[in-house]
Write a protein that holds these residues in place. Structure first.
Motif, PDB file in Angstrom:
ATOM      1  N   UNK A   1       3.382  40.838  32.337  1.00  0.00           N
ATOM      2  CA  UNK A   1       3.905  39.515  31.995  1.00  0.00           C
ATOM      3  C   UNK A   1       3.203  38.938  30.776  1.00  0.00           C
ATOM      4  N   UNK A   2       1.897  39.103  30.700  1.00  0.00           N
ATOM      5  CA  UNK A   2       1.135  38.600  29.558  1.00  0.00           C
ATOM      6  C   UNK A   2       1.611  39.259  28.264  1.00  0.00           C
ATOM      7  N   UNK A   3       1.862  40.564  28.302  1.00  0.00           N
ATOM      8  CA  UNK A   3       2.317  41.246  27.088  1.00  0.00           C
ATOM      9  C   UNK A   3       3.719  40.768  26.697  1.00  0.00           C
TER      10      UNK A   3
ATOM     11  N   UNK B   1      12.119  36.891  30.585  1.00  0.00           N
ATOM     12  CA  UNK B   1      11.119  37.742  31.233  1.00  0.00           C
ATOM     13  C   UNK B   1      11.353  37.718  32.746  1.00  0.00           C
ATOM     14  N   UNK B   2      11.482  38.879  33.325  1.00  0.00           N
ATOM     15  CA  UNK B   2      11.571  38.973  34.779  1.00  0.00           C
ATOM     16  C   UNK B   2      10.322  39.623  35.334  1.00  0.00           C
TER      17      UNK B   2
ATOM     18  N   UNK C   1       6.700  43.588  34.823  1.00  0.00           N
ATOM     19  CA  UNK C   1       7.449  42.601  34.040  1.00  0.00           C
ATOM     20  C   UNK C   1       8.561  43.318  33.287  1.00  0.00           C
ATOM     21  N   UNK C   2       9.721  42.652  33.171  1.00  0.00           N
ATOM     22  CA  UNK C   2      10.884  43.270  32.516  1.00  0.00           C
ATOM     23  C   UNK C   2      11.362  42.401  31.365  1.00  0.00           C
ATOM     24  N   UNK C   3      11.831  43.070  30.325  1.00  0.00           N
ATOM     25  CA  UNK C   3      12.363  42.379  29.152  1.00  0.00           C
ATOM     26  C   UNK C   3      13.403  43.290  28.501  1.00  0.00           C
ATOM     27  N   UNK C   4      14.455  42.695  27.959  1.00  0.00           N
ATOM     28  CA  UNK C   4      15.513  43.467  27.315  1.00  0.00           C
ATOM     29  C   UNK C   4      15.339  43.408  25.802  1.00  0.00           C
ATOM     30  N   UNK C   5      15.128  44.571  25.197  1.00  0.00           N
ATOM     31  CA  UNK C   5      14.942  44.664  23.748  1.00  0.00           C
ATOM     32  C   UNK C   5      15.958  45.655  23.187  1.00  0.00           C
TER      33      UNK C   5
END
Length: 568
Positions: free
Chosen positions: A124-126, A144-145, A160-164
């Motif tokens: 999450x921090x990243x 952010x999930x 942590x999940x993120x769409x890039x």
């Protein structure tokens, strides 16, 4: 170029790989990473060589690439992540972990998530640092999930999940902990990549791709060899790893089936251990079990995976029956389930040009697997009895309730198809006494009865009528596969000849509002719905009838009903 290649080998600047395409013999060094030379000329030389560099193991059929070639989208993702590290001065080592690395080395394109392992911060921090960087460049931030850890269910690390660039990226920290006791869940501590590699489920999944150095890292020292030799092995003793997280057993089975890799004997013994079976009940959530089964059923070798579950004595551990239903479990029942699925798989693959969609194929295989349980119910009394098959989907696998409903619908269709197939292939008329479906049907001539019954069945099962038909054909005893395919094609041809495909999309000639008006009903409700059902049945029996003929039939039926009412 040849002189430069020789110099590369002489200097030993590339470590940890077998440069067979250059030297004709493997170069084996202990360092699990390879180091790029400082010279730009040599670096470009290496890149040009590595694009086609693969190894074909002498002991297996597995082709393993020496290096990983990135797609344009992957390169853009990794470049962005590196910019975040440099811009925010994080000092973070970025590594891609697990399946992406394995599949890239096998030359497969990876269309799923990319897992990024971080050595000095939480995911999450990243992700928040990524958004900080995007803001600094004038771009929109990303959502952010966070998936929380659940140590009691063997989910030890927060993700942590993120769409890039339209790709889901999972970020998780490297871990050093060994969780071998439920009662002693220790606080999370950052670990080294080597420590984390030994916590992975299988050696073939313990490989890393270091984004900074563009190198593959094999910290267990076995990942690449096991991948080349087609072996399913755990980094640490298998029983220890399975007790820590029993789901690793199902993952081992799934990857063994998917890649046609061999599980080593020690792993199979540990998977069948009673302590490991008990751990399934205590430490593994049913959602995670269901997810693994879904991947198996939707995979390229579902039959091998389910058969292996049975062989290891895990069938009823996975497909758990309702409480106090142990009397159903016998040595033969799981074999019967697997046998039905095997027959269904053979029949489906023998039917050339099968048009099953992915969803039809998935539910068809589930229906075959649980075919022997199709009539089994449980409950305290008659009103509360429910299908055991529905229980397995709802409670044992935690899949969608609609999946269980669809499989039960397939099972019901199997019974109905089975009763009609003899008449279809013999072209005999169906007499009223031949089939009792407990359905209130309108009176039609015997010659029209088959179309009516088939139409009602297809109305209920809709696009799944072909899978249901194939399951019914599968139950024909004593016939070879070629003969069963012939029966399937004959029944299918008859359904198409009767113009029943997509019959469920046909609208009633008379809608509910007109029914109320014609039959002088003041209110809607069950009576109007019943008449609508009768209209549909009439259309099935008389596909070329028009609105006027349908209305005349309705009025006649209404008059006959009034005659049967007792006189006041």
């Amino acid at each position: 170029m040849a002189k430069i290649s020789e110099k590369i080998v002489q200097l030993g600047w590339f470590c940890g790989f077998s440069l067979t395409t250059i030297t004709g013999r493997p170069l084996n060094l202990k360092n699990p990473r390879f180091i790029f030379p400082k010279s730009p000329v040599l670096y470009r030389c290496f890149c040009s060589i590595s694009k086609s560099d693969v190894i074909l193991s002498s002991t297996s059929r597995v082709v393993v690439r020496e290096n990983i070639n990135l797609t344009d989208k992957e390169r853009r993702i990794f470049d962005l992540l590196l910019q975040v590290v440099y811009h925010c001065n994080l000092g973070t080592q970025l590594r891609v972990a697990g399946g992406w690395v394995r599949d890239k080395l096998l030359g497969k394109e990876c269309c799923y998530d990319i897992d990024i392992a971080l050595d000095n911060m939480m995911g999450q921090e990243f992700c928040e640092k990524v958004n900080d960087y995007l803001v600094s460049t004038g771009e929109k931030t990303k959502g952010i999930g966070v998936i929380q850890s659940k140590p009691e269910k063997s989910k030890y690390l927060e993700t942590a999940r993120m769409r890039l660039f339209d790709v889901w990226i999972d970020f998780v920290n490297l871990s050093s902990k060994e969780y071998t006791q439920i009662s002693k869940i220790l606080p999370m501590e950052f670990g080294s990549a080597e420590q984390d590699a030994y916590r992975r489920d299988l050696t073939i999944n313990s490989l890393f791709y270091n984004i900074q150095t563009c190198s593959v890292e094999d910290f267990t020292g076995r990942g690449l060899d096991d991948l080349k030799n087609g072996k399913i092995v755990t980094p640490l003793p298998p029983k220890e790893m399975f007790l820590e997280d029993p789901l690793r057993v199902l993952r081992a089975i799934r990857f063994s089936a998917r890649f046609d890799f061999k599980m080593v004997k020690e792993l199979k013994v540990a998977a069948a251990d009673n302590d490991v079976k008990s751990a399934f009940y205590d430490k593994t959530s049913r959602e995670r079990i269901g997810h693994e089964i879904e991947l198996m059923i939707s995979g390229n070798q579902p039959m091998k995976a389910i058969a292996c579950i049975s062989e290891l004595g895990l069938f009823w551990v996975v497909f758990r029956l309702p409480p106090n239903f142990e009397h159903l479990v016998s040595e033969e029942l799981d074999k019967t389930c697997v046998g039905y699925m095997d027959a269904a798989w053979i029949l489906m693959n023998a039917k050339r040009g099968s048009t099953f969609s992915d969803e039809q194929r998935r539910l068809y295989l589930y229906a075959a697997l649980f075919l022997s349980l199709r009539k089994t119910m449980f409950g305290c009394n008659k009103e509360q009895k429910i299908s055991v098959v529905k229980h397995i989907f709802k409670k044992s696998l935690k899949l969608r309730h609609s999946d269980g409903d669809e499989v039960v619908r397939l099972h019901n269709a199997v019974e109905r198809f089975s009763s009609m197939i003899p008449f279809i292939i013999s072209s005999e008329y169906m007499k009223p006494v031949e089939v009792d479906w407990k359905v209130d049907m309108i009176n039609v001539p015997v010659s029209l009865k088959l179309r009516l019954l088939l139409g009602l069945l297809l109305n209920d099962i809709k696009d799944f009528w072909r899978p249901a038909l194939m399951l019914s054909i599968m139950l024909i005893k004593g016939s070879p596969v070629e003969s069963k395919i012939g029966v399937f094609e004959k029944v299918q041809e008859e359904i198409l000849k009767l113009d029943l495909d997509k019959v469920w999309e046909v609208q009633p000639l008379v809608n509910e509002r007109d029914i109320m008006k014609l039959l002088e009903f003041k209110n809607g409700g069950p009576v109007v719905s019943e008449w609508r059902r009768k209209v549909i049945q009439w259309q099935l029996a008389y596909p070329y009838g028009n609105v006027e003929e349908c209305i005349n039939w309705m009025m006649k039926q209404k008059r006959e009903q009034l005659k049967q009412l007792p006189a006041k």
